[in-house]
Design an enzyme around this catalytic site. Sequence first.
Site, short mmCIF file in Angstrom:
data_model
loop_
_atom_site.label_atom_id
_atom_site.label_comp_id
_atom_site.label_asym_id
_atom_site.label_seq_id
_atom_site.Cartn_x
_atom_site.Cartn_y
_atom_site.Cartn_z
N ARG A 56 -5.54 4.12 -52.69
CA ARG A 56 -5.60 5.50 -53.20
C ARG A 56 -5.11 5.58 -54.64
O ARG A 56 -5.62 6.34 -55.45
CB ARG A 56 -4.82 6.41 -52.27
CG ARG A 56 -5.54 6.50 -50.91
CD ARG A 56 -4.73 7.26 -49.91
NE ARG A 56 -4.50 8.62 -50.33
CZ ARG A 56 -3.51 9.37 -49.86
NH1 ARG A 56 -2.68 8.88 -48.96
NH2 ARG A 56 -3.37 10.60 -50.27
N GLN A 86 0.51 20.27 -52.90
CA GLN A 86 0.80 19.33 -51.82
C GLN A 86 0.16 17.98 -52.11
O GLN A 86 0.37 17.01 -51.40
CB GLN A 86 0.24 19.86 -50.49
CG GLN A 86 0.83 21.19 -50.06
CD GLN A 86 0.04 21.79 -48.90
OE1 GLN A 86 0.21 21.42 -47.74
NE2 GLN A 86 -0.84 22.72 -49.21
N ASN A 87 -0.65 17.95 -53.17
CA ASN A 87 -1.42 16.73 -53.46
C ASN A 87 -0.56 15.68 -54.14
O ASN A 87 0.30 15.99 -54.96
CB ASN A 87 -2.62 17.06 -54.35
CG ASN A 87 -3.59 17.99 -53.65
OD1 ASN A 87 -3.52 18.14 -52.43
ND2 ASN A 87 -4.49 18.61 -54.39
N HIS A 104 4.78 16.92 -51.97
CA HIS A 104 4.68 15.76 -51.08
C HIS A 104 4.70 14.43 -51.82
O HIS A 104 4.30 13.41 -51.27
CB HIS A 104 3.41 15.88 -50.20
CG HIS A 104 3.49 17.01 -49.23
ND1 HIS A 104 2.38 17.57 -48.62
CD2 HIS A 104 4.55 17.71 -48.74
CE1 HIS A 104 2.76 18.57 -47.83
NE2 HIS A 104 4.07 18.67 -47.88
N GLY A 169 -7.67 25.42 -51.30
CA GLY A 169 -8.06 24.16 -50.67
C GLY A 169 -7.00 23.51 -49.80
O GLY A 169 -6.74 22.31 -49.94
N THR A 170 -6.43 24.30 -48.93
CA THR A 170 -5.47 23.71 -47.98
C THR A 170 -5.68 24.34 -46.61
O THR A 170 -5.96 25.54 -46.51
CB THR A 170 -3.99 23.89 -48.44
OG1 THR A 170 -3.12 23.59 -47.34
CG2 THR A 170 -3.68 25.28 -48.94
C1 BJW Z 1 -11.98 22.70 -49.92
C2 BJW Z 1 -13.07 22.03 -50.45
C3 BJW Z 1 -13.50 22.44 -51.71
C4 BJW Z 1 -12.66 21.18 -48.53
N1 BJW Z 1 -12.87 23.42 -52.34
N2 BJW Z 1 -11.38 23.68 -50.57
C5 BJW Z 1 4.90 21.12 -34.92
C6 BJW Z 1 4.78 22.40 -35.45
C7 BJW Z 1 5.13 22.67 -36.78
C8 BJW Z 1 5.57 21.66 -37.60
C9 BJW Z 1 5.68 20.39 -37.07
C10 BJW Z 1 5.34 20.12 -35.76
N3 BJW Z 1 5.54 18.80 -35.55
C11 BJW Z 1 5.98 18.23 -36.69
C12 BJW Z 1 6.09 19.19 -37.63
C13 BJW Z 1 6.52 19.01 -39.02
C14 BJW Z 1 5.46 18.35 -39.86
C15 BJW Z 1 4.17 19.17 -39.74
O1 BJW Z 1 3.98 20.17 -40.40
N4 BJW Z 1 3.25 18.73 -38.91
C16 BJW Z 1 2.02 19.49 -38.67
C17 BJW Z 1 0.82 18.60 -38.98
C18 BJW Z 1 2.05 19.99 -37.26
N5 BJW Z 1 5.95 18.39 -41.23
C19 BJW Z 1 6.70 17.43 -41.71
O2 BJW Z 1 6.99 16.42 -41.06
C20 BJW Z 1 7.26 17.64 -43.09
N6 BJW Z 1 8.68 17.41 -43.07
C21 BJW Z 1 9.49 18.16 -42.32
O3 BJW Z 1 9.13 19.08 -41.64
O4 BJW Z 1 10.78 17.75 -42.44
C22 BJW Z 1 11.79 18.33 -41.63
C23 BJW Z 1 13.05 17.63 -42.07
C24 BJW Z 1 14.02 18.34 -42.72
C25 BJW Z 1 15.17 17.68 -43.13
C26 BJW Z 1 15.32 16.32 -42.89
C27 BJW Z 1 14.34 15.62 -42.25
C28 BJW Z 1 13.19 16.27 -41.83
C29 BJW Z 1 6.68 16.64 -44.08
C30 BJW Z 1 5.25 16.84 -44.28
C31 BJW Z 1 4.67 15.74 -45.18
C32 BJW Z 1 3.17 15.82 -45.26
N7 BJW Z 1 2.69 14.68 -45.87
C33 BJW Z 1 1.22 14.52 -46.00
C34 BJW Z 1 0.93 13.05 -46.21
C35 BJW Z 1 1.32 12.61 -47.55
C36 BJW Z 1 0.92 11.22 -47.71
C37 BJW Z 1 -0.46 11.04 -48.18
O5 BJW Z 1 -0.97 11.78 -48.99
O6 BJW Z 1 -0.97 10.07 -47.69
O7 BJW Z 1 0.76 15.35 -47.05
S1 BJW Z 1 0.29 15.04 -44.60
C38 BJW Z 1 -1.09 15.56 -45.51
O8 BJW Z 1 -1.28 16.96 -45.18
C39 BJW Z 1 -0.69 15.51 -46.99
C40 BJW Z 1 -1.12 16.86 -47.47
O9 BJW Z 1 -0.38 17.22 -48.64
C41 BJW Z 1 -0.84 17.76 -46.30
C42 BJW Z 1 -1.61 19.05 -46.30
O10 BJW Z 1 -2.97 18.83 -46.17
P1 BJW Z 1 -4.00 19.77 -46.92
O11 BJW Z 1 -3.85 19.61 -48.38
O12 BJW Z 1 -3.93 21.13 -46.39
O13 BJW Z 1 -5.39 19.05 -46.54
P2 BJW Z 1 -6.34 19.34 -45.28
O14 BJW Z 1 -7.26 18.18 -45.18
O15 BJW Z 1 -5.58 19.70 -44.09
O16 BJW Z 1 -7.16 20.63 -45.70
C43 BJW Z 1 -8.10 20.56 -46.74
C44 BJW Z 1 -8.65 21.95 -46.99
O17 BJW Z 1 -9.54 21.88 -48.09
C45 BJW Z 1 -9.45 22.52 -45.82
O18 BJW Z 1 -9.03 23.84 -45.54
C46 BJW Z 1 -10.90 22.51 -46.32
O19 BJW Z 1 -11.68 23.59 -45.81
C47 BJW Z 1 -10.68 22.66 -47.80
N8 BJW Z 1 -11.78 22.18 -48.65
N9 BJW Z 1 -13.50 21.11 -49.50
C48 BJW Z 1 -11.83 24.04 -51.72
N10 BJW Z 1 -14.59 21.86 -52.29
#
Ligand code: BJW
Length: 233
Positions: A56, A86-87, A104, A169-170
Amino acid sequence: MKKVCVLTGAGISAESGIKTFRDADGLWEGHDVQEVATPEGWARNRALVLEFYNQRRAQLRSVKPNDGHRALLKLEDQLDTVIITQNVDNLHEKAGSKHIIHLHGELTKVRSQRDPSIVLEWEDDLNEGDLCTLGSQLRPHIVWFGEGVPKLEEAIGHMVDADHILIIGTSMQVYPAASLTAYAPNQAKIYYVDPNPQLNYELSRQEDRLKIFKGPAGTKVKEAVELILTASF
Ligand code: BJW
């Protein structure tokens, strides 16, 4: 001057050729999240995780910002604007945006496994045996699942002053980023650009002040920016 918080996700970079995570053919389709984006996966198989991020990071050298990234410049020129992304890519920077918070982490940085305050710029592949000054393995500067989000307080500090929030876009599924709109004042207007907008718990409680721009960032961000500017002067 009116304050704008822009919250971006993978969708804003989709038209630049970077895969989103959860769309069909998204990044998670071919990967087990538990293996490549958790501290446990890193402990189990460093080589796999390094390869995932090396690919990546290499892709970043060839991708360019699109009209969605560039449309934000006009907002930044005229209003007090912060981009909370978040990117982990650097397309907002490449587009010329100035005030960016990477919630992130960043692909072009690595950090010490032992001391998270040791963060280095890193353009090339990261390999096993690449060590920090303390002699500890360097790891991608990425917030994995289950890890805290160090820039969260800074992002909340901006949200509490927002007049406008522009979400782009999230899927609004990953917390705590997905709950940021809840910190905004009650009178703040919210705009959401996405071809497939998903109202999570927080947004569904804010529907009365939410305007959706259903469509791709490349065309719709410009429309949203114009509306915000019209409403601000
Ligand atoms: C377009 C388009 C176009 C397409 N134009 N748009 C249960 C319930 C609630 C929460 C939790 C749970 N179990 C666990 C959790 C917590 C967890 C979480 O949220 N999980 C959920 C998945 C359920 N969160 C965490 O673990 C976070 N930490 C935390 O909570 O810590 C607590 C803590 C406190 C103190 C000490 C210790 C712990 C951390 C979250 C880290 C997320 N990391 C990632 C990976 C990064 C690595 C990598 O990049 O490889 O970050 S996950 C991944 O998802 C990445 C992204 O930033 C993030 C968000 O994704 P995003 O950007 O929304 O992408 P998509 O694919 O989901 O959506 C794309 C959108 O684009 C869509 O809507 C399309 O329609 C749209 N689209 N084409 C505009 N042309």
